[in-house]
Scaffold this motif. Sequence first.
Motif, PDB file in Angstrom:
ATOM      1  N   GLU A   1       0.855  -1.180   0.000  1.00 34.91           N
ATOM      2  CA  GLU A   1       0.000   0.000   0.000  1.00 34.91           C
ATOM      3  C   GLU A   1       0.895   1.236   0.000  1.00 34.91           C
ATOM      4  N   VAL A   2       0.635   2.172  -0.890  1.00 36.15           N
ATOM      5  CA  VAL A   2       1.514   3.353  -1.041  1.00 36.15           C
ATOM      6  C   VAL A   2       0.675   4.617  -1.214  1.00 36.15           C
ATOM      7  N   TYR A   3       1.343   5.741  -1.062  1.00 36.09           N
ATOM      8  CA  TYR A   3       0.730   7.041  -1.377  1.00 36.09           C
ATOM      9  C   TYR A   3       1.544   7.701  -2.475  1.00 36.09           C
ATOM     10  N   TYR A   4       0.858   8.376  -3.403  1.00 40.50           N
ATOM     11  CA  TYR A   4       1.586   9.090  -4.447  1.00 40.50           C
ATOM     12  C   TYR A   4       2.171  10.348  -3.842  1.00 40.50           C
ATOM     13  N   SER A   5       3.477  10.563  -4.056  1.00 40.69           N
ATOM     14  CA  SER A   5       4.129  11.734  -3.465  1.00 40.69           C
ATOM     15  C   SER A   5       4.336  12.847  -4.483  1.00 40.69           C
ATOM     16  N   TYR A   6       5.230  12.592  -5.436  1.00 46.45           N
ATOM     17  CA  TYR A   6       5.552  13.678  -6.377  1.00 46.45           C
ATOM     18  C   TYR A   6       6.145  13.124  -7.664  1.00 46.45           C
ATOM     19  N   LYS A   7       6.255  14.008  -8.643  1.00 41.11           N
ATOM     20  CA  LYS A   7       6.824  13.638  -9.948  1.00 41.11           C
ATOM     21  C   LYS A   7       8.226  14.230 -10.038  1.00 41.11           C
ATOM     22  N   GLU A   8       9.152  13.406 -10.534  1.00 37.96           N
ATOM     23  CA  GLU A   8      10.538  13.867 -10.660  1.00 37.96           C
ATOM     24  C   GLU A   8      10.943  13.611 -12.108  1.00 37.96           C
ATOM     25  N   GLY A   9      10.771  14.603 -12.938  1.00 39.78           N
ATOM     26  CA  GLY A   9      11.002  14.410 -14.381  1.00 39.78           C
ATOM     27  C   GLY A   9       9.984  13.430 -14.935  1.00 39.78           C
ATOM     28  N   GLU A  10      10.468  12.292 -15.487  1.00 35.27           N
ATOM     29  CA  GLU A  10       9.569  11.274 -16.067  1.00 35.27           C
ATOM     30  C   GLU A  10       9.276  10.164 -15.063  1.00 35.27           C
ATOM     31  N   VAL A  11       9.709  10.368 -13.846  1.00 27.27           N
ATOM     32  CA  VAL A  11       9.565   9.328 -12.829  1.00 27.27           C
ATOM     33  C   VAL A  11       8.557   9.773 -11.770  1.00 27.27           C
ATOM     34  N   PHE A  12       7.719   8.801 -11.348  1.00 24.35           N
ATOM     35  CA  PHE A  12       6.684   9.112 -10.361  1.00 24.35           C
ATOM     36  C   PHE A  12       7.060   8.439  -9.049  1.00 24.35           C
ATOM     37  N   VAL A  13       7.047   9.218  -7.980  1.00 24.37           N
ATOM     38  CA  VAL A  13       7.555   8.715  -6.703  1.00 24.37           C
ATOM     39  C   VAL A  13       6.376   8.448  -5.753  1.00 24.37           C
ATOM     40  N   PHE A  14       6.389   7.224  -5.186  1.00 27.37           N
ATOM     41  CA  PHE A  14       5.343   6.813  -4.244  1.00 27.37           C
ATOM     42  C   PHE A  14       6.021   6.483  -2.921  1.00 27.37           C
ATOM     43  N   SER A  15       5.314   6.654  -1.803  1.00 27.22           N
ATOM     44  CA  SER A  15       5.935   6.263  -0.535  1.00 27.22           C
ATOM     45  C   SER A  15       5.087   5.210   0.157  1.00 27.22           C
ATOM     46  N   ASP A  16       5.790   4.246   0.731  1.00 25.30           N
ATOM     47  CA  ASP A  16       5.155   3.094   1.379  1.00 25.30           C
ATOM     48  C   ASP A  16       4.322   3.573   2.571  1.00 25.30           C
ATOM     49  N   ALA A  17       3.091   3.102   2.669  1.00 22.52           N
ATOM     50  CA  ALA A  17       2.189   3.553   3.723  1.00 22.52           C
ATOM     51  C   ALA A  17       2.691   3.164   5.104  1.00 22.52           C
ATOM     52  N   GLU A  18       3.471   2.076   5.181  1.00 25.32           N
ATOM     53  CA  GLU A  18       3.944   1.624   6.494  1.00 25.32           C
ATOM     54  C   GLU A  18       5.364   2.079   6.789  1.00 25.32           C
ATOM     55  N   THR A  19       6.252   1.876   5.815  1.00 16.06           N
ATOM     56  CA  THR A  19       7.679   2.104   6.073  1.00 16.06           C
ATOM     57  C   THR A  19       8.168   3.461   5.559  1.00 16.06           C
ATOM     58  N   TYR A  20       7.357   4.132   4.792  1.00 18.96           N
ATOM     59  CA  TYR A  20       7.717   5.419   4.137  1.00 18.96           C
ATOM     60  C   TYR A  20       8.818   5.268   3.099  1.00 18.96           C
ATOM     61  N   GLU A  21       9.180   4.029   2.808  1.00 20.68           N
ATOM     62  CA  GLU A  21      10.191   3.780   1.772  1.00 20.68           C
ATOM     63  C   GLU A  21       9.662   4.317   0.440  1.00 20.68           C
ATOM     64  N   GLU A  22      10.563   4.881  -0.376  1.00 18.41           N
ATOM     65  CA  GLU A  22      10.093   5.457  -1.648  1.00 18.41           C
ATOM     66  C   GLU A  22      10.254   4.466  -2.805  1.00 18.41           C
ATOM     67  N   TYR A  23       9.248   4.403  -3.660  1.00 21.56           N
ATOM     68  CA  TYR A  23       9.314   3.571  -4.872  1.00 21.56           C
ATOM     69  C   TYR A  23       9.164   4.476  -6.077  1.00 21.56           C
ATOM     70  N   ARG A  24       9.974   4.219  -7.098  1.00 24.80           N
ATOM     71  CA  ARG A  24       9.926   5.059  -8.302  1.00 24.80           C
ATOM     72  C   ARG A  24       9.378   4.246  -9.471  1.00 24.80           C
ATOM     73  N   LEU A  25       8.317   4.761 -10.078  1.00 21.43           N
ATOM     74  CA  LEU A  25       7.716   4.078 -11.234  1.00 21.43           C
ATOM     75  C   LEU A  25       7.857   4.944 -12.471  1.00 21.43           C
ATOM     76  N   SER A  26       8.165   4.299 -13.589  1.00 14.88           N
ATOM     77  CA  SER A  26       8.363   5.060 -14.826  1.00 14.88           C
ATOM     78  C   SER A  26       7.015   5.351 -15.478  1.00 14.88           C
ATOM     79  N   LYS A  27       7.059   6.279 -16.405  1.00 14.14           N
ATOM     80  CA  LYS A  27       5.864   6.643 -17.172  1.00 14.14           C
ATOM     81  C   LYS A  27       5.349   5.427 -17.957  1.00 14.14           C
ATOM     82  N   ASP A  28       6.299   4.565 -18.394  1.00 18.19           N
ATOM     83  CA  ASP A  28       5.914   3.361 -19.166  1.00 18.19           C
ATOM     84  C   ASP A  28       5.031   2.418 -18.342  1.00 18.19           C
ATOM     85  N   THR A  29       5.406   2.223 -17.078  1.00 19.04           N
ATOM     86  CA  THR A  29       4.638   1.326 -16.210  1.00 19.04           C
ATOM     87  C   THR A  29       3.254   1.891 -15.945  1.00 19.04           C
TER      88      THR A  29
END
Lengths: 188, 296
Positions: free
Chosen positions: A69-97
Amino acid sequence: MYSASDLRKGLKVEIEGEPWVITDFDFCKPGKGQALYRCKLKNMITGNTMDKTYRAVEKIGKPNLFEREVYYSYKEGEVFVFSDAETYEEYRLSKDTLGNLTYFLMEDMQCKILFFNEHAIDITIPIFIEKPIKYTEPGARGDTATNVTKPATIDNGYELNVPIFVNEGDVIKIDTRTGEYVERVSKG
Amino acid sequence: MIRNEDFIKNIRKYFVKEGFSEITTPRIIKSPLPEPHINAVKADNGYYITSPELYLKIHLSDFPEDIFELASCRRLEESGRLHKECFSMLEWYKVNAVYTDLIEFITHFLLFMAEETFGTSKIIYQNMEIDFASPCSVFTVEEVFKKYGSKNLTQALKEGLFEEILVTEIEPALPKNVPVILKDYPSEFAALSKFKKSNPAFCERWELYLSGIEIANTYTELTGYDEHLKRFSEFTEERGKNKKTEYYVIDEFKNALKKGIPESAGCALGIDRLFMIFADMPSIPQFNLLRKGETV
């Protein structure tokens, strides 16, 4: 590992290091012959499809898939950054995904990311979102028909068809699975 | 409109008209015959029958006559569009006959069923007309592998792809407007049929297909005691290799073999599938075609 008798529609399996989902399944058994398990499969990363037939004795890989489970945080160029709802770890997803879903992300939106061996391969976002119309040609006054549509643009430039009575500033509901207009929520 | 009750009644009508005796054999037996790929469902004091074959053959050793049975059967873990664990089977034996004699017999049976049910020889299955007044198209298994398969029969057997090519390539390509017979299976798939005298690499067995769907299976029945035991020992070995439950040949059947099973041709027909074709259903009916009393 799965046995052939575990196979069914919707089951996710691993073939040659990639995750596949069974989209269609049939058990068959030619007279006096061995059981065959016929599957139509869709690659969960590439979307490619294939047919494959398994025998009763075969073993099929179980993919290491898990959701976060994650929350959408912000966009960094072509990459979208999400943060883990429990650990706050950041995940980066590309525009392609993300594909068209990039248009529907909103800050702090609650989403689910599907991982295959630590690689994010899919994301689920809320089915409905609400967005204001930024631009559309004015419709004729009093026209309430819903089967006549016109193009409209939302704040981030995404274009969709809306009924003729929808005006600039109106807030509309969009189905994120299809990207289509659902209803008008409020007038601008 | 097809009614289940009429359908079953018409089957009986045909067999009685042809001089067959209707037999009722046990639904629960101590052990099914060891066949390589058929698994039985456990019952309280034995197993549910996977087909009525065992006791029909025992009956034949006592009374060598033309017989048939409508039987509710079970097979373990068989479930799909054309399979269900509890299904209904029509099985018949014609004495002093060989497998090819039953091609004409089944052609007449299908025509009778169509005419009794719909008043015409033609039925529509999934938008395709099947005319039961036309003779069956008969192919050998070797021919269809050559015609429709990506590999010829010898190659398919060598690579262990016989069933896969049959199911995925040949069955979908078979003619759908007439009944189709595939005959002379490789001896590896003889089960309890006689090998062909002219070429023992093949056996006297055929399968009926309607609209590319397997409906019935026929043999010139194996009769010799020694030959039966040899086959059962091979089947038991194969079951053991695949870690399947061990079955044994019950004494009643051994005694029947010793006494002598008459020369005959036997056919097993899946009546759920035949009903599906007649009722134009995409998959077999989930209800039981046979009434209580006829079922377990």
